[in-house]
Design an enzyme around this catalytic site. Structure first.
Site, short mmCIF file in Angstrom:
data_model
loop_
_atom_site.label_atom_id
_atom_site.label_comp_id
_atom_site.label_asym_id
_atom_site.label_seq_id
_atom_site.Cartn_x
_atom_site.Cartn_y
_atom_site.Cartn_z
N ASP A 53 33.16 39.14 37.31
CA ASP A 53 34.03 40.02 37.93
C ASP A 53 34.31 39.47 39.37
OD1 ASP A 53 35.58 42.29 37.73
OD2 ASP A 53 34.13 43.15 39.11
N GLU A 60 36.62 35.10 37.45
CA GLU A 60 37.93 35.99 37.69
C GLU A 60 38.04 35.63 39.12
OE1 GLU A 60 39.74 40.31 37.47
OE2 GLU A 60 37.66 40.32 38.32
#
Length: 699
Positions: free
Chosen positions: A344, A380
């Site tokens: 993330d 990401e």
């Protein structure tokens, strides 16, 4: 109780069959107390007198798995210098393999007094209100389990949520719904296997907390991007709530998925923790060594650098922070048998000072690690800080969520003013982003939708977000989702609009599965899952987010299953090398060629025509450059794919005979799969409905 000196490593609580070694790292600590809790929650404090290299350690003979514990760290309370030690606060072990309980949001959980501000020192004991670390049982029978190591180019990722997928599934026993055991149930396993996906990417399963401001509004942190324990499976997802059983249940889930040929990828949140900013609670790192674990503002260390929008960022330049993350990753691979990670806001991990550094220490460590470098690694590639959008800039062993693919394809099918060149680049694997760093098409994780944003159903049903249920007056969530409601906002009975929406969903799914790169499907898109226009359902732990299996779109599910089988059956759609447009059998035959709707090869000036919304592409199945694992040539049928994103039907002329004498239509998104199509000769015409995609296979 006997207390032996013990060892500084491994960190955390390590049971050896006769007792447990405890070790905690803190540079700033002046004293550390190990706190043991019995079944009546009575606390026994033990002074940890041995210190080696800032690791405070002790060995307790006879302490077994199931023992609940925490730490109290004595040291300076100097917020202006970044130090926030407060022994009144019971702290979780950063290396805890199991965690029991949840936070009760009492003022005592915070290190300061509410009435006196964040620089005041609270002496209220937090122990009655915070979770406990638990000594875990490391033994598990992994007999027969092995890493699947499915090649990237054969991978289809299914992004889903442990609870959301299982909470309402009618064939999963009620007591297993919402749990790891539910996801391991044959009903779940068989569904995933029949769908044809090869990997599930689970939203965060590290132990996380539910933010106070959400709990105060009757909401919960459903997505789980608020980690507090990087080694412990989130305990609320366990059917068996005994702490020792949580770890075993997670392992059983992984084992069951592996037996079905499905890899497990974890969405991990190493960029920040659930302790928030200077106004946040004290649960773990903040009380152990705040200035070491977190990046503070250089000029005023009371405050935190925040590249994530959550209040803090971990200090990736400090060795023990890096060690914590690397130890966590290795633990999940070696002990929990997971197959990869999606990081993330990965740009945060690359920040050395302020700028994003592609070759930061963290990525160098992963590159050389013999364990972590061999599993699937997905970034990401952005965060919320300046310069944080880094699509295409990660190191060679990494794949990336390709946000440019998502945005381009979302714009193409509604017919927005995008150049065809951009669409062609994304469809063929985005070589402009990845080829210069020696990466291959599977560096691109292609996706249309993900947990963050609209579902596919909502993408074609809403022009605007409808996040009122989140309690922020619809201010949260993106205002630019690239969605189009096809004429009416939200639910409608209009047959034409419903038909267009269904066709657009098939267009998006077909484009995704036939593009070069690794397709990622948002779980539930294949059954028409809706969040009623909520594009930021992070706090909706309810029917808004849970899969509505009783109202599944069976036609869309059947279409998607067959589309995934098509992907697996035809290697031309999952090449391991870039297209080169090179000649194969003569001056006019190449591995790929692009055509206008009238059957002429695209010229340079065609690519820049902003108004053009249609094109055809020829994929040569005899021009796949890489052999199979046995060194044998890989060949496939050749295909001609028609894209018509125009708002009216178009007549496409097929290329001349040099590209193929006869073709048979296999798929038309205006009507679905075509099982009894007749041959179409070279140069003949094919009608393509408005906003539709047609797949023709060479006979």
């Amino acid at each position: 109780m006997k207390v032996w000196p013990g060892n500084p490593y491994p960190l955390g609580a390590t049971y050896d069959g006769a007792g447990t070694n405890f070790s905690l790292f803190s540079e700033i600590a002046e004293r550390v107390e190990l706190c043991l809790f019995d079944h009546g929650d009575r606390e026994t404090r033990i002074e940890m007198q041995e210190v080696t290299g800032y690791c405070w350690h002790a060995y307790l003979p006879g302490v077994e798995p199931g023992q609940r514990y925490g730490f109290r760290v004595h040291g300076p309370w100097k917020p202006e210098e970044g130090h926030r030690c407060n022994p009144a606060k019971l702290l979780l072990d950063p290396y805890a393999k199991a965690i029991e309980g949840q936070i009760e949001w009492d003022e005592a959980v915070f290190p300061y007094r509410f009435d006196d501000g964040p620089e005041s020192l609270s002496e209220s004991d937090s122990a009655p209100f915070v979770p406990r670390s638990v000594v875990h049982q490391p033994h598990f029978d992994w007999s027969g389990d092995r890493r699947l190591q499915r090649p990237w180019h054969e991978t289809i990722i299914y992004e889903t949520h442990v609870k959301g997928f299982t909470a309402r599934h009618p064939d999963i026993p009620e007591d297993l719904r919402g749990t790891y055991a539910g996801l391991a149930h044959p009903a779940a396993i068989n569904y995933l296997r029949d769908l044809g996906v090869t990997a599930i990417e689970l939203l965060p399963v590290h132990q996380f907390i539910h933010d106070k401001h959400l709990v105060d509004k009757g909401l919960r942190n459903y997505w789980g991007y608020n980690s507090i324990g990087y080694f412990a499976p989130h305990n609320e997802y366990a059917a068996d709530q005994r702490p020792a059983a949580v770890v075993a249940e997670f392992k059983q889930m992984v084992q069951a998925l592996h037996q079905a040929g499905i890899e497990v990828i974890l969405d991990v949140v190493y960029n920040h923790t659930g302790e928030g900013n200077h106004m946040g609670p004290m649960l773990c790192f903040k009380g152990i060594d705040n200035a070491y674990y977190y990046r503070t503002v250089e000029d005023d260390k009371r405050y935190y650098m925040d590249y994530t929008g959550t209040g803090n960022s971990l200090h990736m330049r400090n060795p023990h922070v890096l060690q914590l993350l690397m130890d966590s990753l290795r633990y999940w691979v070696l002990e929990m048998h997971v197959d990869g990670f999606r990081f993330d806001l990965a740009s945060t991990l690359a920040r050395e000072l302020h700028d994003v550094d592609r070759l930061s220490v963290f990525f160098n460590l992963i590159q050389q690690d013999p364990v972590i470098s061999q599993v699937k690694l997905i970034a990401e590639p952005w965060d919320v800080g300046e310069g944080g959008y880094q699509v295409g800039n990660f190191p060679p062993v990494w794949a990336e969520w390709n946000g440019k693919y998502r945005d381009c394809v979302r714009d193409f099918w509604p017919g927005r003013d995008e150049t065809l060149g951009e669409f062609a680049a994304r469809f063929t694997g985005s070589s402009d982003l990845y080829e210069n760093t020696s990466r291959l098409p599977f560096a691109s994780i292609n996706f249309i939708t993900a947990h963050d944003g609209f579902t596919l159903n909502d993408l074609v049903s809403y022009d605007h977000k409808h996040n009122e249920a989140n309690g922020e007056d619809n201010r949260d969530g993106s205002d630019h989702d690239g969605s189009w409601n096809c004429g009416v906002e939200g639910p409608t009975e209009d047959g034409e609009i419903l038909a267009l929406r269904a066709r657009q969903q098939r267009n998006f799914l077909t484009t995704l599965l036939l593009s070069q790169g690794v397709p990622m499907l948002l779980g539930g898109d294949e059954i028409g899952r809706t969040q009623q226009g909520n594009n930021n359902a992070y706090c909706q732990d309810n029917e808004t987010s849970w899969f509505d299996w009783d109202n599944a779109d069976g036609e869309l599910l059947d279409f998607t299953r067959r589309l995934i089988r098509y992907f697996h059956d035809h290697p031309v759609f999952r090449r391991r090398r870039w297209f080169q447009g090179r000649e194969i059998h003569g001056p006019e035959i190449t591995d790929i060629a692009w055509f206008t709707f009238d059957g002429q090869q695209m010229e340079e000036d065609h690519w820049g025509e902003w108004f053009a919304k249609s094109l055809g592409v020829y994929l040569n199945g005899k021009a796949i450059p890489n052999p199979n694992p046995k060194g044998e040539p890989v060949t496939d049928d050749s295909f001609y794919i028609i894209f018509n994103a125009h708002y009216e039907p178009l007549t496409f002329t097929l290329p001349d005979v040099s590209w193929g004498e006869r073709w048979v239509m296999e798929l038309d998104t205006a009507q679905g799969w075509v099982d009894e199509a007749q041959s179409i000769e070279a140069g003949e015409q094919v009608e393509a409905e408005a906003r539709s995609l047609v797949v023709l296979r060479q006979e």
